[in-house]
Write a protein that holds these residues in place. Structure first.
Motif, PDB file in Angstrom:
ATOM      1  N   GLU A   6      35.063  71.636  36.562  1.00 18.60           N
ATOM      2  CA  GLU A   6      35.932  72.013  37.795  1.00 18.60           C
ATOM      3  C   GLU A   6      36.311  70.546  38.443  1.00 18.60           C
ATOM      4  O   GLU A   6      37.374  70.397  39.212  1.00 18.60           O
ATOM      5  CB  GLU A   6      35.133  72.772  38.688  1.00 18.60           C
ATOM      6  CG  GLU A   6      34.837  74.443  38.370  1.00 18.60           C
ATOM      7  CD  GLU A   6      33.986  75.119  39.167  1.00 18.60           C
ATOM      8  OE1 GLU A   6      33.294  74.495  39.991  1.00 18.60           O
ATOM      9  OE2 GLU A   6      33.806  76.421  38.972  1.00 18.60           O
ATOM     10  N   LEU A   7      35.223  69.701  38.416  1.00 25.13           N
ATOM     11  CA  LEU A   7      35.557  68.508  39.152  1.00 25.13           C
ATOM     12  C   LEU A   7      36.590  67.836  38.404  1.00 25.13           C
ATOM     13  O   LEU A   7      37.590  66.893  39.133  1.00 25.13           O
ATOM     14  CB  LEU A   7      34.424  67.544  39.158  1.00 25.13           C
ATOM     15  CG  LEU A   7      33.219  68.095  40.068  1.00 25.13           C
ATOM     16  CD1 LEU A   7      31.800  67.445  39.690  1.00 25.13           C
ATOM     17  CD2 LEU A   7      33.752  67.752  41.537  1.00 25.13           C
ATOM     18  N   ARG A   9      39.051  68.887  37.175  1.00 22.78           N
ATOM     19  CA  ARG A   9      40.337  69.657  37.672  1.00 22.78           C
ATOM     20  C   ARG A   9      40.683  69.059  38.833  1.00 22.78           C
ATOM     21  O   ARG A   9      41.996  69.032  39.158  1.00 22.78           O
ATOM     22  CB  ARG A   9      40.209  71.142  37.537  1.00 22.78           C
ATOM     23  CG  ARG A   9      40.274  71.646  35.927  1.00 22.78           C
ATOM     24  CD  ARG A   9      40.076  72.983  35.952  1.00 22.78           C
ATOM     25  NE  ARG A   9      40.289  73.730  34.614  1.00 22.78           N
ATOM     26  CZ  ARG A   9      41.397  74.275  34.149  1.00 22.78           C
ATOM     27  NH1 ARG A   9      42.679  74.148  34.870  1.00 22.78           N
ATOM     28  NH2 ARG A   9      41.287  74.635  32.849  1.00 22.78           N
ATOM     29  N   LYS A  10      39.789  69.112  39.774  1.00 22.35           N
ATOM     30  CA  LYS A  10      39.976  68.562  41.089  1.00 22.35           C
ATOM     31  C   LYS A  10      40.524  67.378  41.193  1.00 22.35           C
ATOM     32  O   LYS A  10      41.458  67.199  42.082  1.00 22.35           O
ATOM     33  CB  LYS A  10      38.550  68.749  41.824  1.00 22.35           C
ATOM     34  CG  LYS A  10      38.706  68.340  43.442  1.00 22.35           C
ATOM     35  CD  LYS A  10      37.383  68.271  43.907  1.00 22.35           C
ATOM     36  CE  LYS A  10      37.453  67.736  45.531  1.00 22.35           C
ATOM     37  NZ  LYS A  10      35.931  67.909  46.131  1.00 22.35           N
ATOM     38  N   PHE A  11      40.245  66.218  40.628  1.00 20.80           N
ATOM     39  CA  PHE A  11      40.520  65.070  40.772  1.00 20.80           C
ATOM     40  C   PHE A  11      41.577  64.603  39.596  1.00 20.80           C
ATOM     41  O   PHE A  11      41.192  64.706  38.426  1.00 20.80           O
ATOM     42  CB  PHE A  11      39.400  63.943  40.711  1.00 20.80           C
ATOM     43  CG  PHE A  11      38.291  64.253  41.712  1.00 20.80           C
ATOM     44  CD1 PHE A  11      38.616  64.034  43.237  1.00 20.80           C
ATOM     45  CD2 PHE A  11      37.141  64.676  41.462  1.00 20.80           C
ATOM     46  CE1 PHE A  11      37.634  64.239  43.964  1.00 20.80           C
ATOM     47  CE2 PHE A  11      36.225  65.002  42.481  1.00 20.80           C
ATOM     48  CZ  PHE A  11      36.375  64.612  43.576  1.00 20.80           C
ATOM     49  N   ALA A  12      42.942  64.365  39.961  1.00 21.79           N
ATOM     50  CA  ALA A  12      43.706  64.103  38.933  1.00 21.79           C
ATOM     51  C   ALA A  12      43.625  62.706  38.398  1.00 21.79           C
ATOM     52  O   ALA A  12      44.014  62.282  37.307  1.00 21.79           O
ATOM     53  CB  ALA A  12      45.278  63.989  39.846  1.00 21.79           C
ATOM     54  N   ARG A  13      42.900  61.623  39.188  1.00 17.20           N
ATOM     55  CA  ARG A  13      42.560  60.334  38.636  1.00 17.20           C
ATOM     56  C   ARG A  13      41.105  60.209  38.963  1.00 17.20           C
ATOM     57  O   ARG A  13      40.562  60.531  39.802  1.00 17.20           O
ATOM     58  CB  ARG A  13      43.440  59.376  39.428  1.00 17.20           C
ATOM     59  CG  ARG A  13      44.859  59.660  39.923  1.00 17.20           C
ATOM     60  CD  ARG A  13      45.502  58.760  40.575  1.00 17.20           C
ATOM     61  NE  ARG A  13      45.832  57.427  40.032  1.00 17.20           N
ATOM     62  CZ  ARG A  13      46.429  56.304  40.469  1.00 17.20           C
ATOM     63  NH1 ARG A  13      46.533  56.067  41.861  1.00 17.20           N
ATOM     64  NH2 ARG A  13      46.431  55.083  39.903  1.00 17.20           N
ATOM     65  N   ARG A  14      40.478  59.650  37.842  1.00 13.66           N
ATOM     66  CA  ARG A  14      38.960  59.800  37.570  1.00 13.66           C
ATOM     67  C   ARG A  14      38.509  58.161  37.248  1.00 13.66           C
ATOM     68  O   ARG A  14      38.757  57.777  36.057  1.00 13.66           O
ATOM     69  CB  ARG A  14      38.662  60.847  36.742  1.00 13.66           C
ATOM     70  CG  ARG A  14      38.961  62.057  37.355  1.00 13.66           C
ATOM     71  CD  ARG A  14      38.723  63.235  36.092  1.00 13.66           C
ATOM     72  NE  ARG A  14      39.816  63.214  34.881  1.00 13.66           N
ATOM     73  CZ  ARG A  14      41.041  63.585  34.768  1.00 13.66           C
ATOM     74  NH1 ARG A  14      41.474  64.235  35.953  1.00 13.66           N
ATOM     75  NH2 ARG A  14      41.579  63.351  33.891  1.00 13.66           N
ATOM     76  N   PHE A  15      38.004  57.490  38.058  1.00 15.97           N
ATOM     77  CA  PHE A  15      37.320  56.312  37.734  1.00 15.97           C
ATOM     78  C   PHE A  15      35.676  56.458  37.355  1.00 15.97           C
ATOM     79  O   PHE A  15      34.934  57.192  38.143  1.00 15.97           O
ATOM     80  CB  PHE A  15      37.374  55.347  38.937  1.00 15.97           C
ATOM     81  CG  PHE A  15      36.760  54.055  38.978  1.00 15.97           C
ATOM     82  CD1 PHE A  15      36.173  53.315  37.745  1.00 15.97           C
ATOM     83  CD2 PHE A  15      36.151  53.493  40.305  1.00 15.97           C
ATOM     84  CE1 PHE A  15      35.562  52.355  37.764  1.00 15.97           C
ATOM     85  CE2 PHE A  15      35.396  52.279  40.290  1.00 15.97           C
ATOM     86  CZ  PHE A  15      34.992  51.720  39.007  1.00 15.97           C
ATOM     87  N   VAL A  16      35.360  55.994  36.284  1.00 13.54           N
ATOM     88  CA  VAL A  16      34.338  56.151  35.876  1.00 13.54           C
ATOM     89  C   VAL A  16      33.808  54.668  35.212  1.00 13.54           C
ATOM     90  O   VAL A  16      34.305  53.964  34.409  1.00 13.54           O
ATOM     91  CB  VAL A  16      34.046  57.213  34.335  1.00 13.54           C
ATOM     92  CG1 VAL A  16      32.654  57.051  33.875  1.00 13.54           C
ATOM     93  CG2 VAL A  16      34.581  58.298  34.756  1.00 13.54           C
ATOM     94  N   ALA A  17      32.523  54.389  35.649  1.00 18.68           N
ATOM     95  CA  ALA A  17      31.894  53.093  35.424  1.00 18.68           C
ATOM     96  C   ALA A  17      30.497  53.153  34.821  1.00 18.68           C
ATOM     97  O   ALA A  17      29.704  54.049  35.104  1.00 18.68           O
ATOM     98  CB  ALA A  17      31.498  52.472  37.112  1.00 18.68           C
ATOM     99  N   ALA A  78      30.387  59.752  29.686  1.00 23.12           N
ATOM    100  CA  ALA A  78      31.721  59.059  30.549  1.00 23.12           C
ATOM    101  C   ALA A  78      32.963  59.738  29.803  1.00 23.12           C
ATOM    102  O   ALA A  78      33.839  60.358  30.456  1.00 23.12           O
ATOM    103  CB  ALA A  78      31.929  57.663  29.987  1.00 23.12           C
ATOM    104  N   ILE A  79      32.903  60.006  28.556  1.00 19.50           N
ATOM    105  CA  ILE A  79      34.113  60.768  27.838  1.00 19.50           C
ATOM    106  C   ILE A  79      34.113  62.296  28.318  1.00 19.50           C
ATOM    107  O   ILE A  79      35.247  62.933  28.584  1.00 19.50           O
ATOM    108  CB  ILE A  79      33.778  60.866  26.373  1.00 19.50           C
ATOM    109  CG1 ILE A  79      33.865  59.425  25.808  1.00 19.50           C
ATOM    110  CG2 ILE A  79      34.687  61.755  25.615  1.00 19.50           C
ATOM    111  CD1 ILE A  79      33.596  59.344  24.200  1.00 19.50           C
ATOM    112  N   ASP A  80      33.089  62.773  28.515  1.00 19.96           N
ATOM    113  CA  ASP A  80      32.965  64.263  29.330  1.00 19.96           C
ATOM    114  C   ASP A  80      33.644  64.489  30.562  1.00 19.96           C
ATOM    115  O   ASP A  80      34.304  65.532  31.122  1.00 19.96           O
ATOM    116  CB  ASP A  80      31.749  64.868  29.240  1.00 19.96           C
ATOM    117  CG  ASP A  80      31.146  65.234  27.902  1.00 19.96           C
ATOM    118  OD1 ASP A  80      32.018  65.223  26.861  1.00 19.96           O
ATOM    119  OD2 ASP A  80      29.952  65.466  27.755  1.00 19.96           O
ATOM    120  N   LEU A  81      33.618  63.275  31.111  1.00 23.99           N
ATOM    121  CA  LEU A  81      34.193  63.061  32.709  1.00 23.99           C
ATOM    122  C   LEU A  81      35.794  62.857  32.662  1.00 23.99           C
ATOM    123  O   LEU A  81      36.539  62.937  33.822  1.00 23.99           O
ATOM    124  CB  LEU A  81      33.514  62.133  33.546  1.00 23.99           C
ATOM    125  CG  LEU A  81      32.110  62.368  33.867  1.00 23.99           C
ATOM    126  CD1 LEU A  81      31.405  61.059  34.573  1.00 23.99           C
ATOM    127  CD2 LEU A  81      32.100  63.577  34.884  1.00 23.99           C
TER     128      LEU A  81
END
Length: 264
Positions: A6-7, A9-17, A78-81
Motif C-alpha cells: 500500500e505504501l 502504491r501511495k508514494f510515486a517516488r521512494r527514497f530508501v537509505a 530495500a528492494i521490497d520497498l
C-alpha cells in the motif's frame, strides 16, 4: 494487499537509505527524531518531500553495522520497498578494524549493488570514504580508505551509479563539522552532507548553510589534555566494544523501516 504494498502504491517516488551510523544520523542529536538522531538522510528526505509531495522515505541504517551486515540485513528490505532513489554507504566500520579483507568485502559490495541495479529501477548514489589525513589515530587507515574508494568508483562506473565524493569534501577536515567523538559528523557536518547530496541529485536546496563556531587558539597543554579526554571517553570504549564483540547498534531498530512522508 500488505501495508508495504500500500505504501509503495501511495508514494510515486521512494527514497530508501541503507547503511550504518553515517546514514542513521549519529552525531546529529535530535530527541524529537527516532533513535534521538536526525542526520543528512533525514534532511535530504525532508527537502525532497518539500519539493514534491509524492516522495516517501525509508531509512534502514543502524549504527555499528559492518558492510556484510548491511548487505545481509538491509538489501532485501530495500528492494521490497521498490526505491526510485537509493543511497548506500557501508564499510567504514570494517576499515577501522585491526584487520580487514577489502578485496573480499568489496566483491560482496559489487554484488549487492549489482542486485540493486537488477531488481530495482532506482537511481543509486554511492559514497566514497572520508579522507582521514588530519584525524588522530584514524589517519592510519587512510590507505585502506583510498583502496575502498577505488572500488567504489569502479563499481559506480561499471553499474551506472552516481557518487557523493566524501573524500574530496576537504571542508570536512575542519573538526567543527564533527561530533565530539571524532567518529561521526556533528549537526554542521550532517547539514553540509545533506546539501552535497541534494547538489548531486540536482534538487532544489533550501537548507541553510551550517554556521560554525569560531575555534579558539588552543595551547599544546590543552590540546594534549583534549586528546587524552577523547581517548578516555570515546576511543577506549570503542576499542572495548571491538574486543568484546559488542556493537553500538545492538538491540536497535531502523529509524524508518517503512516509507513515510513524516520527516522533519
Amino acid at each position: 494487499m500488505s501495508s508495504s504494498e500500500e505504501l509503495t502504491r501511495k508514494f510515486a517516488r521512494r527514497f530508501v537509505a541503507m547503511g550504518d551510523s553515517f546514514t542513521e544520523g549519529v552525531g546529529d542529536i535530535d530527541p524529537s527524531s527516532p533513535n534521538d538522531v536526525r542526520g543528512w538522510a533525514d534532511r535530504v528526505a525532508a527537502q525532497l518531500i518539500s519539493n514534491d509531495s509524492s516522495w516517501g522515505y525509508a531509512n534502514l541504517a543502524i549504527r555499528g553495522k559492518k558492510l556484510e551486515q548491511v548487505i545481509d540485513e538491509q538489501l532485501h528490505a530495500a528492494i521490497d520497498l521498490k526505491p526510485t532513489l537509493l543511497t548506500l554507504y557501508a564499510g567504514g566500520n570494517d576499515i577501522i578494524r585491526p584487520t580487514v579483507d577489502l578485496e573480499r568485502l568489496m566483491s560482496r559490495y559489487r554484488a549487492a549493488v549489482q542486485k540493486l541495479r537488477e531488481e530495482t529501477e532506482a537511481r543509486i548514489l554511492l559514497f566514497t570514504g572520508f579522507d582521514s589525513a588530519k584525524a588522530p589515530v584514524f589517519n592510519m587507515t587512510r590507505g585502506r580508505t583510498a583502496i575502498y574508494n577505488e572500488h567504489v568508483r569502479k563499481v559506480a562506473e561499471d553499474l551506472g551509479c552516481e557518487i557523493v565524493d566524501f573524500w574530496n569534501m576537504k571542508r570536512m577536515q575542519d573538526w567543527a563539522y564533527w561530533d565530539v567523538d571524532r567518529l561521526h559528523l556533528g549537526i554542521a557536518g550532517h547539514t553540509l552532507m545533506a546539501k552535497e547530496v541534494l547538489r548531486v541529485l540536482g534538487e532544489t536546496d533550501e537548507i541553510d548553510d551550517p554556521e560554525l563556531d569560531a575555534m579558539p587558539a588552543v595551547s599544546l597543554y590543552d590540546r594534549t589534555k583534549d586528546h587524552l579526554t577523547w581517548g578516555r571517553d570515546h576511543f577506549y570504549p570503542w576499542v572495548r566494544r571491538r574486543l568484546t564483540g559488542a556493537s553500538s547498534g545492538d538491540g536497535m531498530s531502523p529509524k524508518y523501516p517503512q516509507l513515510t512522508d513524516k520527516v522533519w
